[in-house]
Design a protein around this motif. Sequence first.
Motif, PDB file in Angstrom:
ATOM      1  N   PRO A   7     -27.365 -23.282 -27.028  1.00 31.00           N
ATOM      2  CA  PRO A   7     -27.330 -21.963 -27.672  1.00 31.00           C
ATOM      3  C   PRO A   7     -26.487 -20.977 -26.867  1.00 31.00           C
ATOM      4  CG  PRO A   7     -29.571 -22.820 -27.562  1.00 31.00           C
ATOM      5  CD  PRO A   7     -28.729 -23.735 -26.714  1.00 31.00           C
ATOM      6  N   VAL A   8     -25.756 -20.133 -27.573  1.00 28.41           N
ATOM      7  CA  VAL A   8     -24.945 -19.111 -26.920  1.00 28.41           C
ATOM      8  C   VAL A   8     -25.845 -17.963 -26.507  1.00 28.41           C
ATOM      9  CG1 VAL A   8     -23.019 -17.518 -27.195  1.00 28.41           C
ATOM     10  CG2 VAL A   8     -22.946 -19.757 -28.285  1.00 28.41           C
ATOM     11  N   GLU A   9     -25.787 -17.582 -25.249  1.00 32.82           N
ATOM     12  CA  GLU A   9     -26.640 -16.523 -24.751  1.00 32.82           C
ATOM     13  C   GLU A   9     -26.318 -15.199 -25.435  1.00 32.82           C
ATOM     14  OE1 GLU A   9     -26.264 -16.288 -20.575  1.00 32.82           O
ATOM     15  OE2 GLU A   9     -26.807 -18.371 -20.215  1.00 32.82           O
ATOM     16  N   GLY A  10     -27.346 -14.489 -25.810  1.00 27.62           N
ATOM     17  CA  GLY A  10     -27.168 -13.140 -26.319  1.00 27.62           C
ATOM     18  C   GLY A  10     -27.036 -13.026 -27.816  1.00 27.62           C
ATOM     19  N   LEU A  11     -26.747 -14.115 -28.543  1.00 25.88           N
ATOM     20  CA  LEU A  11     -26.598 -13.999 -29.988  1.00 25.88           C
ATOM     21  C   LEU A  11     -27.884 -13.465 -30.594  1.00 25.88           C
ATOM     22  CD1 LEU A  11     -24.590 -17.183 -31.020  1.00 25.88           C
ATOM     23  CD2 LEU A  11     -23.768 -14.870 -30.611  1.00 25.88           C
ATOM     24  N   GLY A  12     -27.758 -12.494 -31.465  1.00 20.59           N
ATOM     25  CA  GLY A  12     -28.922 -11.880 -32.087  1.00 20.59           C
ATOM     26  C   GLY A  12     -29.424 -10.653 -31.365  1.00 20.59           C
ATOM     27  N   GLU A  13     -28.834 -10.319 -30.215  1.00 21.06           N
ATOM     28  CA  GLU A  13     -29.276  -9.117 -29.511  1.00 21.06           C
ATOM     29  C   GLU A  13     -28.982  -7.880 -30.347  1.00 21.06           C
ATOM     30  OE1 GLU A  13     -28.702  -6.624 -25.348  1.00 21.06           O
ATOM     31  OE2 GLU A  13     -27.682  -8.539 -25.624  1.00 21.06           O
ATOM     32  N   VAL A  14     -29.911  -6.931 -30.326  1.00 17.58           N
ATOM     33  CA  VAL A  14     -29.830  -5.739 -31.160  1.00 17.58           C
ATOM     34  C   VAL A  14     -29.664  -4.508 -30.272  1.00 17.58           C
ATOM     35  CG1 VAL A  14     -31.009  -4.334 -32.881  1.00 17.58           C
ATOM     36  CG2 VAL A  14     -31.259  -6.822 -32.916  1.00 17.58           C
TER      37      VAL A  14
END
Length: 355
Positions: free
Chosen positions: A280-287
């Motif tokens: 998984p790519v770190e940070g994806l989905g961060e808001v």
Amino acid sequence: MAAIVTMLAVGGCGGGERAEDDGASAASSTTSTAGTTSSTTTDLPTTGDPGTATQAASDTSDTAPTSDASTSSAATTTSTTGSTGGVLCADCDEPNQVCQDGQCVTLCQGQDPSPCPVDQLCDVISGECKPMDDPCVLAGPATACDGRSCGPGSVCDDQGSCVPVAPCIDVACTGQGACWGTQCGCERPIACADPTLEALNGPFSDKIIGIDFADDCTAWMVTLRDGVDYLRRLLPSGELSEWPGVSNLDMGEVKVLRSLTIPQLTVPLPWTDEYVPPAPVEGLGEVALTYTCIGGCLGMDPQGVAHLVEDDPNNPLPIVIIAAVTTGNGPFGVPVADAGPQGLTWGIDRVLYVG
């Protein structure tokens, strides 16, 4: 008052925790993708802070051109070594070259003018010349980028480097600076469905001021209301969650880090014969969201940019970029907009920018 224009950064933080980088203002996340076996080296962009590559990668397609003249018109160079199979050709040292039967074959990627016939296109996915109506072709002109040229599947980052864009996740460059996208896909299937219009127009939209969607079709919004404002999340299933903001600060914008925001590579990737499964790519989905002015900007809580920390019930939306307050007139003619941060976005370097 007006917020001074700033360009500050916060690193991507998966799992609700902000990445710390010992005072650095920006942090780049790394991708992990599967690659293919190769025997060439790559001249990749190296702008930005030193990072760590976590995946195997290849700058050529899984499909090498065949010897059938009908499938490719790529220009070739030869260096006979008397060896075949997996042994290197002596002069194959560019990412658009492959060794076939002791001869170094140069594919059509990165060549200007294109070696392809007038009725065919250079497909950078395969390196072959293909008909214009082929259902899987990634082709197009290159764009100048300082000392480089960014071909299909890549774009100039305005810092002299070519970075990948969809549908590619990596970039290859020749020693002469000709670049193109690699590890590209022909299809981008829709893997989720947005929440229904009924759910979007229900309690989720009450006092809404900003909205954004994540890669998994989750909808996010921020409110503008009297009292404490809220960040709300609406899952495709219709499940609704919300988090209160800091004090009585108004909210303005919300932005989700999506997979189309691709990180820059900071070091060349290692070659390997072993398959490395994607991670998984770190940070994806961060808001992230903006806190804007309230009550004439007389409150003690600073304005700026916050991000969501789901597992902290006491402070779920802490400020990570504090706005600097200056005097003067703003451009909007509305005190709330003129006195707070505006223009929140994720850059292609996975850094938050705000004015």
